[in-house]
Design a protein around this motif. Sequence first.
Motif, PDB file in Angstrom:
ATOM      1  N   LEU A 125      -1.183  21.958  -2.250  1.00 60.31           N
ATOM      2  CA  LEU A 125      -0.208  21.209  -1.714  1.00 60.31           C
ATOM      3  C   LEU A 125      -0.535  20.421  -0.544  1.00 60.31           C
ATOM      4  O   LEU A 125      -0.081  19.142  -0.365  1.00 60.31           O
ATOM      5  CB  LEU A 125       1.207  22.258  -1.236  1.00 60.31           C
ATOM      6  N   GLU A 126      -1.327  21.056   0.273  1.00 60.65           N
ATOM      7  CA  GLU A 126      -1.922  20.342   1.557  1.00 60.65           C
ATOM      8  C   GLU A 126      -2.598  19.143   0.953  1.00 60.65           C
ATOM      9  O   GLU A 126      -2.633  18.109   1.725  1.00 60.65           O
ATOM     10  CB  GLU A 126      -2.733  21.223   2.280  1.00 60.65           C
ATOM     11  N   LEU A 127      -3.629  19.257   0.146  1.00 62.17           N
ATOM     12  CA  LEU A 127      -4.447  18.189  -0.425  1.00 62.17           C
ATOM     13  C   LEU A 127      -3.445  17.103  -1.188  1.00 62.17           C
ATOM     14  O   LEU A 127      -3.735  15.875  -0.756  1.00 62.17           O
ATOM     15  CB  LEU A 127      -5.185  18.569  -1.332  1.00 62.17           C
ATOM     16  N   TRP A 128      -2.461  17.474  -1.715  1.00 63.84           N
ATOM     17  CA  TRP A 128      -1.385  16.694  -2.373  1.00 63.84           C
ATOM     18  C   TRP A 128      -0.753  15.615  -1.381  1.00 63.84           C
ATOM     19  O   TRP A 128      -0.676  14.439  -1.444  1.00 63.84           O
ATOM     20  CB  TRP A 128      -0.470  17.269  -3.219  1.00 63.84           C
ATOM     21  N   LEU A 129      -0.151  16.291  -0.252  1.00 63.66           N
ATOM     22  CA  LEU A 129       0.192  15.719   0.812  1.00 63.66           C
ATOM     23  C   LEU A 129      -0.743  14.895   1.283  1.00 63.66           C
ATOM     24  O   LEU A 129      -0.514  13.393   2.106  1.00 63.66           O
ATOM     25  CB  LEU A 129       0.660  16.708   1.870  1.00 63.66           C
ATOM     26  N   ALA A 130      -2.080  15.117   1.611  1.00 60.63           N
ATOM     27  CA  ALA A 130      -3.007  14.297   2.431  1.00 60.63           C
ATOM     28  C   ALA A 130      -3.066  12.807   1.570  1.00 60.63           C
ATOM     29  O   ALA A 130      -3.172  11.691   2.182  1.00 60.63           O
ATOM     30  CB  ALA A 130      -4.330  15.057   2.572  1.00 60.63           C
ATOM     31  N   VAL A 131      -3.137  13.157   0.281  1.00 59.59           N
ATOM     32  CA  VAL A 131      -3.431  12.013  -0.680  1.00 59.59           C
ATOM     33  C   VAL A 131      -2.297  11.002  -0.492  1.00 59.59           C
ATOM     34  O   VAL A 131      -2.549   9.801  -0.118  1.00 59.59           O
ATOM     35  CB  VAL A 131      -3.670  12.428  -1.972  1.00 59.59           C
ATOM     36  N   LEU A 132      -1.007  11.641  -0.557  1.00 56.89           N
ATOM     37  CA  LEU A 132       0.017  10.627  -0.733  1.00 56.89           C
ATOM     38  C   LEU A 132       0.176  10.173   0.902  1.00 56.89           C
ATOM     39  O   LEU A 132       0.509   8.675   0.943  1.00 56.89           O
ATOM     40  CB  LEU A 132       1.367  11.357  -0.810  1.00 56.89           C
ATOM     41  N   GLU A 133      -0.142  10.958   1.826  1.00 57.77           N
ATOM     42  CA  GLU A 133       0.229  10.086   3.120  1.00 57.77           C
ATOM     43  C   GLU A 133      -0.695   9.219   3.590  1.00 57.77           C
ATOM     44  O   GLU A 133      -0.543   8.200   4.451  1.00 57.77           O
ATOM     45  CB  GLU A 133       0.091  11.440   4.265  1.00 57.77           C
ATOM     46  N   ASN A 134      -1.864   8.965   2.743  1.00 54.31           N
ATOM     47  CA  ASN A 134      -3.098   7.942   3.200  1.00 54.31           C
ATOM     48  C   ASN A 134      -3.042   6.771   2.048  1.00 54.31           C
ATOM     49  O   ASN A 134      -4.091   6.166   1.881  1.00 54.31           O
ATOM     50  CB  ASN A 134      -4.430   8.819   3.235  1.00 54.31           C
ATOM     51  N   ALA A 135      -2.198   7.204   1.090  1.00 54.32           N
ATOM     52  CA  ALA A 135      -2.260   5.975  -0.046  1.00 54.32           C
ATOM     53  C   ALA A 135      -1.339   4.896   0.279  1.00 54.32           C
ATOM     54  O   ALA A 135      -0.289   4.883   1.051  1.00 54.32           O
ATOM     55  CB  ALA A 135      -1.460   6.585  -1.138  1.00 54.32           C
ATOM     56  N   THR A 136      -1.907   3.749  -0.397  1.00 49.84           N
ATOM     57  CA  THR A 136      -1.211   2.391   0.101  1.00 49.84           C
ATOM     58  C   THR A 136      -0.075   2.110  -1.253  1.00 49.84           C
ATOM     59  O   THR A 136       0.589   1.530  -0.899  1.00 49.84           O
ATOM     60  CB  THR A 136      -2.124   1.276   0.071  1.00 49.84           C
ATOM     61  N   VAL A 137      -0.529   2.457  -2.289  1.00 50.68           N
ATOM     62  CA  VAL A 137       0.281   2.436  -3.383  1.00 50.68           C
ATOM     63  C   VAL A 137       0.443   3.488  -4.288  1.00 50.68           C
ATOM     64  O   VAL A 137      -0.438   4.293  -3.985  1.00 50.68           O
ATOM     65  CB  VAL A 137      -0.297   1.144  -4.412  1.00 50.68           C
ATOM     66  N   LEU A 138       1.499   3.560  -4.971  1.00 55.90           N
ATOM     67  CA  LEU A 138       1.536   4.769  -5.999  1.00 55.90           C
ATOM     68  C   LEU A 138       0.879   4.440  -7.108  1.00 55.90           C
ATOM     69  O   LEU A 138       1.235   3.781  -7.950  1.00 55.90           O
ATOM     70  CB  LEU A 138       3.073   5.067  -6.219  1.00 55.90           C
ATOM     71  N   THR A 139      -0.250   5.341  -7.472  1.00 54.33           N
ATOM     72  CA  THR A 139      -1.074   5.219  -8.477  1.00 54.33           C
ATOM     73  C   THR A 139      -0.439   6.047  -9.729  1.00 54.33           C
ATOM     74  O   THR A 139       0.399   6.812  -9.722  1.00 54.33           O
ATOM     75  CB  THR A 139      -2.358   5.720  -8.253  1.00 54.33           C
TER      76      THR A 139
END
Length: 986
Positions: A668-682
Motif C-alpha cells: 500500500l505504501e508503494l502504491w501510494l508513492a506511485v500515485l502521488e508521483n504520477a502525472t497521468v493515470l496509466t
Amino acid sequence: MNAAVIEVLEKAGSQDPNVLKPAEQTLREWEIQRGFYTTLYNIFSNHSLPVNVRWMAVVYFKNGVNKYWRKNAPNGIAEDEKEFLRRSLITTFDEPVNQVASYIAEIIGKIARLDFPREWDTLIPTLLEVIRGQNSIAQHRALLTLHNVVKTLASKRLLGDRKMFEQLTANMFNFILNSWNTYTESFLILASNGADENQIREPLEMALLLLRILRQLLINGFLREDISKSEDIMLFLKVIFERAKAGLECRKTLMLRGIQIDSLDKFIIHLTKVLSGSLEYHPYSYVELIPATLEFTVFYCFTTAGMSFTYEKFVIQCLNLIKSILTNVNYRRTTGDGYMRPKHMEVTRAIQLRKEFFTPETLKEICSKIVTHYFLLTQSDFEMWDADPEGYAVDIGESPKYNLRACTQMVFVSMFPEFGEAITPVLIDLMQTYYRPVDPNDWGAILMKDAVYLAVGLAAFDLWDDVDFDQWFSTTLKQELEMKDSHYRIIKRRVCWLIGKWTRVKLDPKLRPELYEMMIGALSSEEDLVVRLEASCTLRHALNDFQFVSEEFMPFLERIFTLLFNLLREVTECDTKMQVLHVLSFVIEQVGENIRPYVAPLSAYLPSLWQISENHNMLKCAIISTLVQYVKALRAESAIVEPMIVSMVGLSCDLSQDAHVYLLEDGLELWLAVLENATVLTTGMRDLFRNMPALLDSGLDLVTLGSALNVIQAYVLLSPQEFIGEWGIPIVKGIKSIFMDLRVSDLAPVVTLLEIILKVASERGAQLIKTLLGRIFEIVYLDEDDASRLMNASLVVMARVLICSPDVFAQVVSELTRKIGNEQTEETVLGRLIDIWLRYMFHSVLEKERMKCLAIALCSLLNSNSPPVVFAHFSRIISNIVNVLNDIMVPSFNEEECPYDSLLLANYPGDHQHITEDDEEDYKSEHQTRLEQLCYEDPVHTVCLKDFLQNQLITLRRSIRNDQFEQMISTLRPESDQQLREYIVF
C-alpha cells in the motif's frame, strides 16, 4: 467397530498416498460419530496391539479432544461418552511405551483444563494415590500426567480459576516437595555410590518431574501470598543452591566415568528456572535470597574453580539470574511515573544487598572475566565465518535467554547504570593496553583487541566522558582499517562495528567525510565479505542520524552507492540481501533526487532480485520498501519501472494471493508513492484499483485502512472524473461498511477523504457520498465525548455540503430526523446542529482555511428561505463570522485602502505560495501540487467572505420587513455590532 477402526488406523500410518488419503477421509467421517472415541480408547489402551496402531489411535484421540470436547463444540462428544472416557483414562497407569504415555498425559491435561474440578473432581486424588503407591512405572506415568494437569491448570487466568489453582497448590505442595526431596536424595546417593546409569536414571526422572510440578505450583499457586512467610517454601528455595551444587559435582563425576545423562542436565537447569521464576513472580519475597543467588552464580560463571563444573546452558541460566537481579524493575525506588514503590523497605533492602555484594573487587573480576573470556571469539565462530560468512555477518538477534554471547553482553550492559563508576576504570585500562595496532601474527592479541573493542562499543553511552573517540577514530581505528593482513579481518570488522556504535554517541561532525572515506575502503571488493557487510551497517547508522548532512555526503555518493550495489549483487542469502538493500534504501531516502544519475543499474537489477525472492516474503518487503524511496526520489521519472511496480503492488494487495499477508502494508505504501508521483493515470494504475473494493471489505486494521484511504484519496485527485463516474459507488459502499464498525475516534482518515471528494467534485461528490453523510451529521448531533477530536473535521464536511449542495444537506438532515425519531422535527434537528456548530467552531485551533469554510457556510444560511430556527441563532452566527473576519482580514500596505481577505487568490495574482502548508519541505510530489490546484476552485480561496456576508445581509434585508431586520441586528452584542459595521455596510 474395533476391527474396522484398527484396519483404517493401520492404513492411516501408511507412506503410500493412495492408501493414506482414503483412510484419513474415513477417519474424518468417523470422528463425529458416537462411540468413536471410546473405540480409540479401547485400541490405544490394548497393549497387545501393534505400537503403530496404538500410536495412531492416541493421536486421533488427542485431535478429537481438541475439536469436540468443549460443551458448545459442533458435533461435540456426548456427555455419557465423556464420562466413560474420564473414568477410564485414570483407571490404569501401566502404559509401557513412553511416547504413548506422554500423549495420554497431554490428553488428560487438556480435558482437565475444561472439566476439572466440576466434572472430574476425582482426577487429582487418584493421581496422588497412585504416586504414593509402590508400582514404579505407575508412579512415573501418574507424575507425568500430574505435571501436564498442573501445567494446563496453571495457564488459566480467570479469577475463579486462579483461586482454584491456589487452593490446589495449598493442598498438594508439601506432599510434592517431600516426594521431590526423597527422590533427589535417592538419586544423589546412588550416583555417589557408583550405581549404573539405569539405576540412577529412574529416581532422577521422577525428581525432574516433581521439580517441574513444584515450579508451576510455586510460580502460579502463591500469586496473592507473601511466600517469604512460608518456612517450607523458603527452605525449598534455599536448598536449591545445595542441590544444584551437588548435581553439578555428580555430573562431573559421572562424565569422568563416561556416563552422560541428559535428564541430569535438565534437572540442574530446572533448578535455576525455579529461582528465576520465583524472582520474576515473587520479587519482594526473593530479596533475602539475592546474596545467595549472586554468590552461587558468580562462583560458577566467573571463577576458575566453579567454571570447571559448568556447561553452556547452565551458564546462560546463571547469567540471566544476575541480569534479572540487576535490572528488575521492582528493585527500583520509584515507578516509571516517579512515585515511590509500595514495598519501599524491600526495595531499599534489595539495593543495599546488591551494593554489598558488588564490591569494586568483585566488579573488576566479573568485568575482566566477561571481556577476556566470554567476549573472545571461539573456534566455532571462525569455522562459521569461513564456511558461511553471510550467515555469520547477519545479526539475527538471538535471545539472551538462549544464546551465551547475547546473554553475556546483556549482563555487561546491565551493570553500568548502577556500577559504572567501578567498571569504567577496568575498561579504560584494557583499552589502553590494546590501544595501538597489534602484530597480525599475534593471534591472542587480535582476539583480545576484538573483545575489548566489543566492550567499548557496548558501553559507548557510559564512556562518553572517558574516551576521546575523535582522536582514536582518526589515529588507531583509521590505521587498523588500512591494514592488509588477512588475520586483521577480525579487527577490521570490529572497528567498523565500533564506529557504527560511537557514531550515534560521540563523533565530531567534521569527521563524517573521513568516516565515509573509511567505509568506502572497507566496502571494496578486496575486503573480506564479513567486513564489507559490517561496513554497510555502519553506513546505515551514519545515515540514520540527526547530524547527517546530505551536502557532505554528496562527494562520496557515487562510490558508496556503486559499492553497495556490487555487494547486493554478490551476496546470495536473502537475509543478507535484505540487509544491504535496507542500507541502499537509506541512501536513496537521505539524498532524494540526487540519486538519479546512479540508479540505472539498480533499476535493471530489481526485476531479477524480485524473482530471487519468490519464496522469501521478507526480501520482497525489503524490495518494496526500497522502491518506495526510489519512487519518491525519481518522482515522475520512476515511470520507467512502473510495470514492475504495478506487478509488485498487484501481488501485495491481491487478497487471493497468500503473499498479501506479509506484503500488504508495504505494498500500500508503494502504491501510494506511485500515485502521488504520477502525472497521468496509466492503464496499470487503473487496473490496480480493482483490488480496492475487496480490500475495504476484508476488515483492514487501522494502519492499513489509513493507507488504503490515502490511496483512494490519491486516485480522487489524479483522476476525479473516473472516480466519481466509475469507481465511486463501490468504494463508497465499502467505506460505509467500515464507517459503521469503526469507533468515532478512529474515523478521522475517512472524514478527511470525504472532504477531499467534496473539494474535487463539489455537488456530484456530495451526491456520491450522501449515504455516508448521515454518520457525519449524527456525530455532530450526538456531541459525544469521544467525538470531540473529530468534531471540527466533521463540521467542515457539513459546511462544504451546505455550500456545494444545499439540497443534499437538507436530505441528510431529513434522514437524520427520521432516524432519531422521538417526535423530533427537521427544524429542531437543524437547530441543534447549528447550536453545536457554533459552540465548536472555535473549540480548538483550526487552520484559517477551515474557519473561513465554516463561516461561508454560515453566511449561506442567512437568507429568507432558511427556517426560523436559523435566525434564532442570528447573533451567534454573526459573532462567529466576525471573529473569522478578524482572523483572515489583514491591513493593506496602502493605508487609504480597506483591509483585504488574506485567503483570497485574487489578492495574490501569479503567486499562490501563501496557501501551501509545506513551503519549506524539500520533497514536493505531484500529489501535493494537485492538492494546491484545488485552491483555484475552492470557495475558501475564491469567495470574499466580507463581500459575501454583505450581499447576504443586504438581500435578507430586502426580503423581509425592515423592522424585522433591525430587530435581528439589535440582538447583536455591542462589540460584535461595532466590528460588523467596520467590515460591511448594509
